[in-house]
Design a protein around this motif. Structure first.
Motif, PDB file in Angstrom:
ATOM      1  N   ARG A 136       9.442  32.208  15.068  1.00 45.47           N
ATOM      2  CA  ARG A 136       9.985  30.953  15.604  1.00 45.47           C
ATOM      3  C   ARG A 136      10.431  31.075  17.065  1.00 45.47           C
ATOM      4  N   TYR A 137      10.160  32.203  17.687  1.00 44.56           N
ATOM      5  CA  TYR A 137      10.527  32.411  19.084  1.00 44.56           C
ATOM      6  C   TYR A 137       9.818  31.389  19.971  1.00 44.56           C
ATOM      7  N   ARG A 138      10.586  30.579  20.691  1.00 40.52           N
ATOM      8  CA  ARG A 138      10.071  29.532  21.568  1.00 40.52           C
ATOM      9  C   ARG A 138       9.168  28.545  20.835  1.00 40.52           C
ATOM     10  N   ASP A 139       9.464  28.312  19.571  1.00 37.88           N
ATOM     11  CA  ASP A 139       8.679  27.392  18.751  1.00 37.88           C
ATOM     12  C   ASP A 139       8.845  25.962  19.264  1.00 37.88           C
ATOM     13  N   ALA A 140       7.735  25.258  19.442  1.00 41.16           N
ATOM     14  CA  ALA A 140       7.765  23.913  20.015  1.00 41.16           C
ATOM     15  C   ALA A 140       8.537  22.931  19.149  1.00 41.16           C
ATOM     16  N   SER A 141       8.356  23.006  17.833  1.00 42.24           N
ATOM     17  CA  SER A 141       9.058  22.081  16.933  1.00 42.24           C
ATOM     18  C   SER A 141      10.559  22.326  16.959  1.00 42.24           C
ATOM     19  N   LEU A 142      10.958  23.587  17.052  1.00 40.36           N
ATOM     20  CA  LEU A 142      12.385  23.919  17.151  1.00 40.36           C
ATOM     21  C   LEU A 142      12.960  23.339  18.436  1.00 40.36           C
ATOM     22  N   ARG A 143      12.232  23.466  19.537  1.00 40.93           N
ATOM     23  CA  ARG A 143      12.724  22.975  20.818  1.00 40.93           C
ATOM     24  C   ARG A 143      12.801  21.446  20.841  1.00 40.93           C
ATOM     25  N   ARG A 144      11.826  20.778  20.243  1.00 40.20           N
ATOM     26  CA  ARG A 144      11.866  19.318  20.203  1.00 40.20           C
ATOM     27  C   ARG A 144      13.069  18.816  19.425  1.00 40.20           C
ATOM     28  N   PHE A 160      20.469  28.657  28.179  1.00 40.03           N
ATOM     29  CA  PHE A 160      19.102  29.102  28.459  1.00 40.03           C
ATOM     30  C   PHE A 160      18.346  29.386  27.157  1.00 40.03           C
ATOM     31  N   ARG A 161      18.981  30.105  26.250  1.00 40.68           N
ATOM     32  CA  ARG A 161      18.310  30.464  24.993  1.00 40.68           C
ATOM     33  C   ARG A 161      17.981  29.221  24.169  1.00 40.68           C
ATOM     34  N   ARG A 162      18.910  28.300  24.092  1.00 37.91           N
ATOM     35  CA  ARG A 162      18.675  27.107  23.296  1.00 37.91           C
ATOM     36  C   ARG A 162      17.623  26.205  23.942  1.00 37.91           C
ATOM     37  N   PHE A 163      17.649  26.116  25.254  1.00 30.24           N
ATOM     38  CA  PHE A 163      16.643  25.332  25.976  1.00 30.24           C
ATOM     39  C   PHE A 163      15.253  25.917  25.747  1.00 30.24           C
ATOM     40  N   ASN A 164      15.150  27.226  25.743  1.00 37.08           N
ATOM     41  CA  ASN A 164      13.871  27.913  25.596  1.00 37.08           C
ATOM     42  C   ASN A 164      13.424  28.075  24.146  1.00 37.08           C
ATOM     43  N   GLY A 165      14.279  27.741  23.180  1.00 33.88           N
ATOM     44  CA  GLY A 165      13.928  27.957  21.778  1.00 33.88           C
ATOM     45  C   GLY A 165      14.025  29.410  21.373  1.00 33.88           C
ATOM     46  N   GLU A 166      15.034  30.100  21.891  1.00 31.57           N
ATOM     47  CA  GLU A 166      15.245  31.512  21.573  1.00 31.57           C
ATOM     48  C   GLU A 166      16.483  31.708  20.706  1.00 31.57           C
ATOM     49  N   GLU A 167      16.967  30.589  20.144  1.00 32.00           N
ATOM     50  CA  GLU A 167      18.144  30.614  19.274  1.00 32.00           C
ATOM     51  C   GLU A 167      18.096  29.386  18.382  1.00 32.00           C
ATOM     52  N   ASP A 168      18.459  29.526  17.118  1.00 29.25           N
ATOM     53  CA  ASP A 168      18.407  28.377  16.217  1.00 29.25           C
ATOM     54  C   ASP A 168      19.724  27.604  16.230  1.00 29.25           C
ATOM     55  N   GLU A 169      19.818  26.593  15.374  1.00 27.75           N
ATOM     56  CA  GLU A 169      20.979  25.712  15.361  1.00 27.75           C
ATOM     57  C   GLU A 169      22.280  26.422  15.014  1.00 27.75           C
ATOM     58  N   THR A 170      22.200  27.506  14.273  1.00 28.04           N
ATOM     59  CA  THR A 170      23.407  28.220  13.841  1.00 28.04           C
ATOM     60  C   THR A 170      23.794  29.347  14.787  1.00 28.04           C
ATOM     61  N   GLY A 171      23.016  29.542  15.858  1.00 27.64           N
ATOM     62  CA  GLY A 171      23.334  30.593  16.806  1.00 27.64           C
ATOM     63  C   GLY A 171      22.573  31.886  16.577  1.00 27.64           C
ATOM     64  N   LYS A 172      21.650  31.878  15.625  1.00 28.91           N
ATOM     65  CA  LYS A 172      20.857  33.078  15.356  1.00 28.91           C
ATOM     66  C   LYS A 172      19.843  33.290  16.466  1.00 28.91           C
ATOM     67  N   ARG A 173      19.806  34.506  17.035  1.00 29.17           N
ATOM     68  CA  ARG A 173      18.893  34.823  18.127  1.00 29.17           C
ATOM     69  C   ARG A 173      17.471  35.034  17.618  1.00 29.17           C
ATOM     70  N   TYR A 174      16.510  34.565  18.410  1.00 28.79           N
ATOM     71  CA  TYR A 174      15.101  34.847  18.161  1.00 28.79           C
ATOM     72  C   TYR A 174      14.578  35.730  19.286  1.00 28.79           C
ATOM     73  N   TYR A 175      13.715  36.658  18.937  1.00 26.03           N
ATOM     74  CA  TYR A 175      13.128  37.582  19.896  1.00 26.03           C
ATOM     75  C   TYR A 175      11.605  37.398  19.894  1.00 26.03           C
ATOM     76  N   PRO A 176      10.908  37.914  20.922  1.00 30.64           N
ATOM     77  CA  PRO A 176       9.454  37.706  21.005  1.00 30.64           C
ATOM     78  C   PRO A 176       8.681  38.086  19.744  1.00 30.64           C
ATOM     79  N   THR A 177       9.220  38.976  18.936  1.00 25.82           N
ATOM     80  CA  THR A 177       8.524  39.383  17.713  1.00 25.82           C
ATOM     81  C   THR A 177       8.746  38.399  16.558  1.00 25.82           C
ATOM     82  N   ASP A 178       9.708  37.473  16.701  1.00 27.92           N
ATOM     83  CA  ASP A 178       9.999  36.490  15.647  1.00 27.92           C
ATOM     84  C   ASP A 178       8.998  35.335  15.704  1.00 27.92           C
TER      85      ASP A 178
END
Length: 277
Positions: free
Chosen positions: A64-72, A44-62
């Motif tokens: 890159r949270y749900r960043d379109a380029s990250l998700r693509r 879910f997190r990776r699909f939504n762009g709430e985690e990067d390639e290395t497993g680092k979590r992103y939160y609404p205050t970050d």
């Protein structure tokens, strides 16, 4: 002396080489573990762009949270690329739609239209049988719980093989004039009494499952395989399966993707999954 020195240098060189090889192998293994989507929540997190390639979590205050380029970049990695027959063009179009900057689509763990299909082994009156449980989340108190929404058992299907055509028995339309005495003959030693029910009748397998379980005739042994089905993205159905294999393309991955043109196709797909067709 020279021979001894050469031997020592050779041994030292060997250990350095092996050590370097082990280090490289360990790093590659760690990279694979990080790349593998090991948990459903992580999918879910990776699909939504709430985690990067290395497993680092992103939160609404970050930023890159749900960043379109990250998700693509990341969502295509969530597809099974080794065994599935997913059309590449369809997959690209799917990624394009869900990462659209104006109207992106995300998954919601608690409210979206998704459910689990669990293949399990049971003991029924002393012999081993298999069945399928369909699990869904529902609100419970301040949180949520998984509930058994439906079941499918080939054993149950055999009990309700509805007779049709010339072999179908029926109650005479004048049976009421005889106080329905014809029921005695109709139901005596009858194995398919469902032929006396409405044409639209379908057996409630969940109730049968619960009855047999409560009576002690059916006992759970173990869960074998689990798949998750998603109807959360408008115009699409997709499923995810756990691929336990070496390499980066492993873990919970999208194993099927089907465009759905309308609500009728959506219902047909659900009926197929629930074995209602």
């Amino acid at each position: 002396m020279r021979t001894l020195l050469f031997a020592l240098l050779t041994i030292l060189s060997f250990h350095v080489s092996v050590g370097q090889g082990l280090t490289d192998d360990m790093k590659d293994t760690e990279d694979q573990l990080r790349a593998s989507t090991k948990q459903i929540n992580q999918f879910f997190r990776r699909f939504n762009g709430e985690e990067d390639e290395t497993g680092k979590r992103y939160y609404p205050t970050d930023k890159r949270y749900r960043d379109a380029s990250l998700r693509r970049k990341y969502v295509p990695v969530l597809f099974d690329t080794q065994t599935s027959q997913i059309d590449g063009t369809s997959a690209k179009e799917f990624v394009k739609i869900i990462t659209d900057k104006k109207s992106p689509a995300f998954l919601d763990f608690h409210t979206d239209d998704w459910f689990a299909e669990v293949s399990a082994t049971f003991k029924y009156k002393g012999r081993s049988i298999t069945g399928t449980l369909y699990m869904k989340l529902q609100p419970q108190g301040q949180g949520y719980e998984w509930i058994i929404q439906d079941v499918a058992f080939s054993q149950f299907n055999k009990w309700f093989d509805k007779v049709s055509g010339s072999d179908k028995q029926f109650l005479h339309p004048m049976s009421h004039e005889l106080d329905f005495m014809t029921l005695r003959k109709a139901l005596d030693k009858q194995k398919h009494a469902e032929q006396y029910t409405p044409d639209a009748y379908t057996p409630d397998y969940l109730s049968i499952f619960l009855y047999e379980l409560n009576q002690g005739n059916l006992t759970f042994v173990s869960a074998k395989n689990t798949a998750f089905h998603f109807f959360a993205i408008d115009g699409y159905y997709f499923s995810i399966t756990n691929f336990n294999r070496p390499g980066y393309n492993s873990g919970w991955l999208i194993s099927s993707l089907v465009p759905l043109a309308n609500e009728d196709q959506k219902q047909q797909m659900k009926d197929y999954i629930y074995r209602k067709d």
